[in-house]
Design a protein around this motif. Structure first.
Motif, PDB file in Angstrom:
ATOM      1  N   TRP A 124       0.805  -1.225   0.000  1.00 23.75           N
ATOM      2  CA  TRP A 124       0.000   0.000   0.000  1.00 23.75           C
ATOM      3  C   TRP A 124       0.838   1.274   0.000  1.00 23.75           C
ATOM      4  O   TRP A 124       0.316   2.372  -0.157  1.00 23.75           O
ATOM      5  CB  TRP A 124      -0.934   0.022   1.208  1.00 23.75           C
ATOM      6  CG  TRP A 124      -0.299  -0.444   2.497  1.00 23.75           C
ATOM      7  CD1 TRP A 124      -0.388  -1.683   3.048  1.00 23.75           C
ATOM      8  CD2 TRP A 124       0.526   0.330   3.384  1.00 23.75           C
ATOM      9  NE1 TRP A 124       0.333  -1.739   4.227  1.00 23.75           N
ATOM     10  CE2 TRP A 124       0.907  -0.520   4.453  1.00 23.75           C
ATOM     11  CE3 TRP A 124       0.998   1.646   3.386  1.00 23.75           C
ATOM     12  CZ2 TRP A 124       1.719  -0.097   5.506  1.00 23.75           C
ATOM     13  CZ3 TRP A 124       1.812   2.072   4.425  1.00 23.75           C
ATOM     14  CH2 TRP A 124       2.164   1.212   5.468  1.00 23.75           C
ATOM     15  N   GLY A 125       2.163   1.173   0.243  1.00 27.24           N
ATOM     16  CA  GLY A 125       3.008   2.363   0.335  1.00 27.24           C
ATOM     17  C   GLY A 125       4.252   2.086   1.155  1.00 27.24           C
ATOM     18  O   GLY A 125       4.875   1.033   1.024  1.00 27.24           O
ATOM     19  N   THR A 126       4.605   3.025   2.055  1.00 27.22           N
ATOM     20  CA  THR A 126       5.803   2.858   2.881  1.00 27.22           C
ATOM     21  C   THR A 126       5.551   3.384   4.286  1.00 27.22           C
ATOM     22  O   THR A 126       4.648   4.195   4.518  1.00 27.22           O
ATOM     23  CB  THR A 126       7.008   3.636   2.301  1.00 27.22           C
ATOM     24  OG1 THR A 126       6.723   5.045   2.324  1.00 27.22           O
ATOM     25  CG2 THR A 126       7.325   3.203   0.885  1.00 27.22           C
ATOM     26  N   TYR A 127       6.392   2.900   5.209  1.00 22.92           N
ATOM     27  CA  TYR A 127       6.473   3.568   6.510  1.00 22.92           C
ATOM     28  C   TYR A 127       7.939   3.744   6.879  1.00 22.92           C
ATOM     29  O   TYR A 127       8.788   2.937   6.514  1.00 22.92           O
ATOM     30  CB  TYR A 127       5.706   2.818   7.603  1.00 22.92           C
ATOM     31  CG  TYR A 127       6.314   1.518   8.077  1.00 22.92           C
ATOM     32  CD1 TYR A 127       7.377   1.506   8.989  1.00 22.92           C
ATOM     33  CD2 TYR A 127       5.807   0.295   7.650  1.00 22.92           C
ATOM     34  CE1 TYR A 127       7.923   0.313   9.443  1.00 22.92           C
ATOM     35  CE2 TYR A 127       6.344  -0.903   8.094  1.00 22.92           C
ATOM     36  CZ  TYR A 127       7.401  -0.880   8.995  1.00 22.92           C
ATOM     37  OH  TYR A 127       7.943  -2.064   9.439  1.00 22.92           O
ATOM     38  N   THR A 128       8.228   4.847   7.585  1.00 18.45           N
ATOM     39  CA  THR A 128       9.583   5.159   8.031  1.00 18.45           C
ATOM     40  C   THR A 128       9.567   5.358   9.534  1.00 18.45           C
ATOM     41  O   THR A 128       8.756   6.154  10.054  1.00 18.45           O
ATOM     42  CB  THR A 128      10.099   6.446   7.357  1.00 18.45           C
ATOM     43  OG1 THR A 128      10.068   6.276   5.942  1.00 18.45           O
ATOM     44  CG2 THR A 128      11.519   6.758   7.803  1.00 18.45           C
ATOM     45  N   VAL A 129      10.427   4.640  10.241  1.00 14.69           N
ATOM     46  CA  VAL A 129      10.541   4.808  11.691  1.00 14.69           C
ATOM     47  C   VAL A 129      11.352   6.067  11.959  1.00 14.69           C
ATOM     48  O   VAL A 129      12.530   6.154  11.614  1.00 14.69           O
ATOM     49  CB  VAL A 129      11.202   3.588  12.339  1.00 14.69           C
ATOM     50  CG1 VAL A 129      11.356   3.813  13.847  1.00 14.69           C
ATOM     51  CG2 VAL A 129      10.385   2.320  12.081  1.00 14.69           C
TER      52      VAL A 129
ATOM     53  N   ALA B 273      -5.134   3.114  -2.290  1.00 13.77           N
ATOM     54  CA  ALA B 273      -4.662   1.935  -1.549  1.00 13.77           C
ATOM     55  C   ALA B 273      -5.194   1.950  -0.123  1.00 13.77           C
ATOM     56  O   ALA B 273      -5.592   2.984   0.414  1.00 13.77           O
ATOM     57  CB  ALA B 273      -3.141   1.892  -1.540  1.00 13.77           C
ATOM     58  N   SER B 274      -5.187   0.762   0.496  1.00  6.35           N
ATOM     59  CA  SER B 274      -5.651   0.662   1.874  1.00  6.35           C
ATOM     60  C   SER B 274      -4.865  -0.400   2.624  1.00  6.35           C
ATOM     61  O   SER B 274      -4.401  -1.383   2.033  1.00  6.35           O
ATOM     62  CB  SER B 274      -7.143   0.319   1.929  1.00  6.35           C
ATOM     63  OG  SER B 274      -7.374  -0.990   1.424  1.00  6.35           O
ATOM     64  N   LEU B 275      -4.686  -0.179   3.917  1.00  3.92           N
ATOM     65  CA  LEU B 275      -4.085  -1.187   4.781  1.00  3.92           C
ATOM     66  C   LEU B 275      -5.143  -2.228   5.115  1.00  3.92           C
ATOM     67  O   LEU B 275      -6.332  -2.044   4.834  1.00  3.92           O
ATOM     68  CB  LEU B 275      -3.545  -0.551   6.058  1.00  3.92           C
ATOM     69  CG  LEU B 275      -2.219   0.222   5.939  1.00  3.92           C
ATOM     70  CD1 LEU B 275      -2.359   1.476   5.089  1.00  3.92           C
ATOM     71  CD2 LEU B 275      -1.681   0.588   7.314  1.00  3.92           C
ATOM     72  N   SER B 276      -4.727  -3.319   5.720  1.00  2.74           N
ATOM     73  CA  SER B 276      -5.679  -4.368   6.094  1.00  2.74           C
ATOM     74  C   SER B 276      -6.556  -3.904   7.255  1.00  2.74           C
ATOM     75  O   SER B 276      -6.198  -3.002   8.017  1.00  2.74           O
ATOM     76  CB  SER B 276      -4.936  -5.640   6.486  1.00  2.74           C
ATOM     77  OG  SER B 276      -4.047  -5.393   7.558  1.00  2.74           O
ATOM     78  N   LEU B 277      -7.736  -4.526   7.376  1.00  2.00           N
ATOM     79  CA  LEU B 277      -8.545  -4.382   8.585  1.00  2.00           C
ATOM     80  C   LEU B 277      -7.849  -5.208   9.652  1.00  2.00           C
ATOM     81  O   LEU B 277      -7.685  -6.422   9.484  1.00  2.00           O
ATOM     82  CB  LEU B 277      -9.973  -4.882   8.352  1.00  2.00           C
ATOM     83  CG  LEU B 277     -10.918  -4.772   9.554  1.00  2.00           C
ATOM     84  CD1 LEU B 277     -11.145  -3.314   9.944  1.00  2.00           C
ATOM     85  CD2 LEU B 277     -12.236  -5.474   9.263  1.00  2.00           C
TER      86      LEU B 277
ATOM     87  N   PRO C 105      -8.565   7.482  -0.031  1.00  2.00           N
ATOM     88  CA  PRO C 105      -9.600   7.526  -1.076  1.00  2.00           C
ATOM     89  C   PRO C 105      -9.320   8.582  -2.142  1.00  2.00           C
ATOM     90  O   PRO C 105     -10.079   8.700  -3.108  1.00  2.00           O
ATOM     91  CB  PRO C 105     -10.850   7.897  -0.281  1.00  2.00           C
ATOM     92  CG  PRO C 105     -10.328   8.784   0.814  1.00  2.00           C
ATOM     93  CD  PRO C 105      -8.951   8.251   1.164  1.00  2.00           C
ATOM     94  N   GLY C 106      -8.232   9.346  -1.970  1.00  2.00           N
ATOM     95  CA  GLY C 106      -7.975  10.468  -2.865  1.00  2.00           C
ATOM     96  C   GLY C 106      -7.082  10.115  -4.036  1.00  2.00           C
ATOM     97  O   GLY C 106      -6.735   8.953  -4.278  1.00  2.00           O
TER      98      GLY C 106
END
Length: 472
Positions: A367-372, A390-394, A441-442
């Motif tokens: 869905w993308g990235t994350y940075t600590v 895109a969306s993360l999981s429930l 959603p954008g």
């Protein structure tokens, strides 16, 4: 007209290129000075071969989304992709078998396969295409063809091919320096590039003769595979139970050292397997003191160094012949003569259980990235970017709560029984044990800051209830 199917083999960690290469971000994804990754360069070379309409990629299934993003970033039109996804790595013979069986089934015995490693560099595209044309013609006569690189110096880090004209006499393992000098002086040896060309029918017959166990188990894994359509083509996930039983051997050991009538195309195509920092440094032009620079630096009384920094200014004083590589969470300093031993650092990190052998501070997800950004006792702060649509999981966490703040873009959030829309400077708090989901959603990138707090903040504290990417 002969059907030409390039097949790119992903795989391998590239431990000698730590800290830029990690297990979840291996060597093919390293970006060069031109902004493109090794994988992207390989794809472009494959797609530029005459008549190519489809490129196969065989790689680990955990790298599918990252690979798809790399190809999408090239904006190449008219080329479809097929992704053959391995649940575990079983070396190059298994990869060759899967590719051969798939091409044989879809395109027939006469289709020509160009098998290319994902993490090698070819700088001379025209010369490569000329060499490929010779290889395709030889493959059409029923021969297995390899590409031999005309050696420039007595390299001890490559395997060699001894040849008599276009006929391979033997394959030789990495030699010591004295023997490498003898090979260079003889004029009969090439560097072994690890690139091959053959028809599907030829390779199937060779595997049936020399490694029938690999072929049989690969066939079972492919027959039981799951097929699905993706935006750029077809995704085929090999069956984990069957594929894990495929013997783990290199294509060199399983086929090349046993088969006869192998042809070699000698070529000078600007090739490198980028097997060390020295090899990667050679892709950058030196300054008048032999320093090769990628990034922001200030130097004084410095000679013959390679300095790579994507984020910070590096100051270097009074040294020579050093490799200095800076990443967000680790710095490498090594002498040029010791770069082959960088993998020993990775081994030590694994033994210590240090995350730096496995992931970067910035982690890629479908869905993308994350940075600590920061981590301490009972807290962790992340910068999260979510692709448009895109969306993360429930999901739910047992040991941590989370506070989300929108920096830019629009977030659609499921927080327990509520569904809310958040825009810039708005936030929400998600208590421990609450089901939640984040969606963009954008049409613009969504950027958020996430603050985690709790007694355990590991990435494995996650229970997924729904996931559009098929993760458990």
């Amino acid at each position: 007209m002969t059907k030409i199917i390039p097949a790119i083999m992903g795989g391998g960690v590239g431990a000698r290129l730590w800290p830029l290469s990690r297990e979840t971000h291996p060597k093919p994804f390293i970006r060069l000075a031109d902004g493109k990754s090794l994988l992207q360069h390989t794809f472009l070379n494959a797609a530029a071969l005459p008549g190519v309409e489809r490129v196969l990629t065989i790689t680990n299934r955990e790298l599918f989304f990252k690979t798809e993003d790399e190809y999408r970033g090239l904006n190449v039109s008219g080329i479809e992709s097929t992704y053959l996804l391995e649940p575990v790595g079983r070396d190059t013979a298994a990869a060759g078998a899967i590719v051969t069986l798939h091409v044989q089934q879809v395109f027939g015995d006469d289709a020509v396969i160009m098998l290319l490693p994902a993490d090698h560099m070819i700088r001379e595209g025209d010369a490569f295409r000329a060499a490929a044309a010779k290889a395709i013609a030889l493959a059409g006569t029923g021969r297995l063809v390899t590409f031999g690189i005309e050696p420039e110096y007595p390299e001890t880090g490559y395997g060699y091919i001894e040849a008599d004209g276009e006929n391979v006499v033997r394959f030789v393992e990495k030699p010591d320096l004295e023997r490498a000098r003898e090979y260079l002086a003889s004029g009969r040896f090439y560097w072994n590039s690890g690139m091959f060309c053959f028809t599907a029918g030829t390779m199937a017959r060779l595997m049936e003769e020399h490694c029938p166990d690999i072929l049989a188990k690969s066939r079972e894994a492919l027959l039981a595979a799951r097929h699905s359509s993706v935006a750029s083509g077809l995704r085929i996930e090999l069956d984990a139970t069957d594929f894990s039983q495929v013997p783990k051997k290199s294509i060199d050991y399983a086929i090349l050292e046993k088969a006869g009538n192998i042809a070699v195309v000698g070529c000078d195509i600007g090739w490198s397997d980028i097997g060390s920092w020295k090899a990667l440094a050679d892709l950058t032009q030196p300054d008048d003191k032999g320093n090769r620079i990628n990034g922001d630096t200030v130097l004084h009384d410095t000679e013959g160094c390679y300095i790579n920094s994507s984020e910070r200014l590096i100051g270097v004083v009074g040294v020579k012949d050093l490799i200095i590589v800076d990443s967000a969470d680790a710095i490498l300093v090594a002498h040029k003569d010791e770069v082959q031993n960088v993998k020993q650092l990775v081994t030590q990190l694994k033994e210590r259980g240090h995350e730096a052998h496995n992931v970067h501070r910035t982690v890629h997800r479908p869905w993308g990235t994350y940075t600590v950004l920061e981590e301490g006792e009972r807290f962790k702060i992340k910068r999260i970017e979510v692709k448009p649509g895109a969306s993360l999981s429930l999901q739910m966490h047992h040991h941590r709560s989370e506070h989300w703040v929108v920096v830019s873009g629009t977030a659609k959030v499921v927080n327990g029984d509520r569904e809310i829309i958040l825009t810039t400077n708005e936030s929400t708090y998600i208590p421990c044990g609450t089901r939640h989901r984040l969606e963009n959603p954008g049409i613009m990138q969504l950027v958020m800051i996430e603050v985690q707090s709790g007694d355990y903040l590991g990435e494995d504290d996650i229970v997924r209830f729904e996931d559009v990417y098929g993760r458990r």
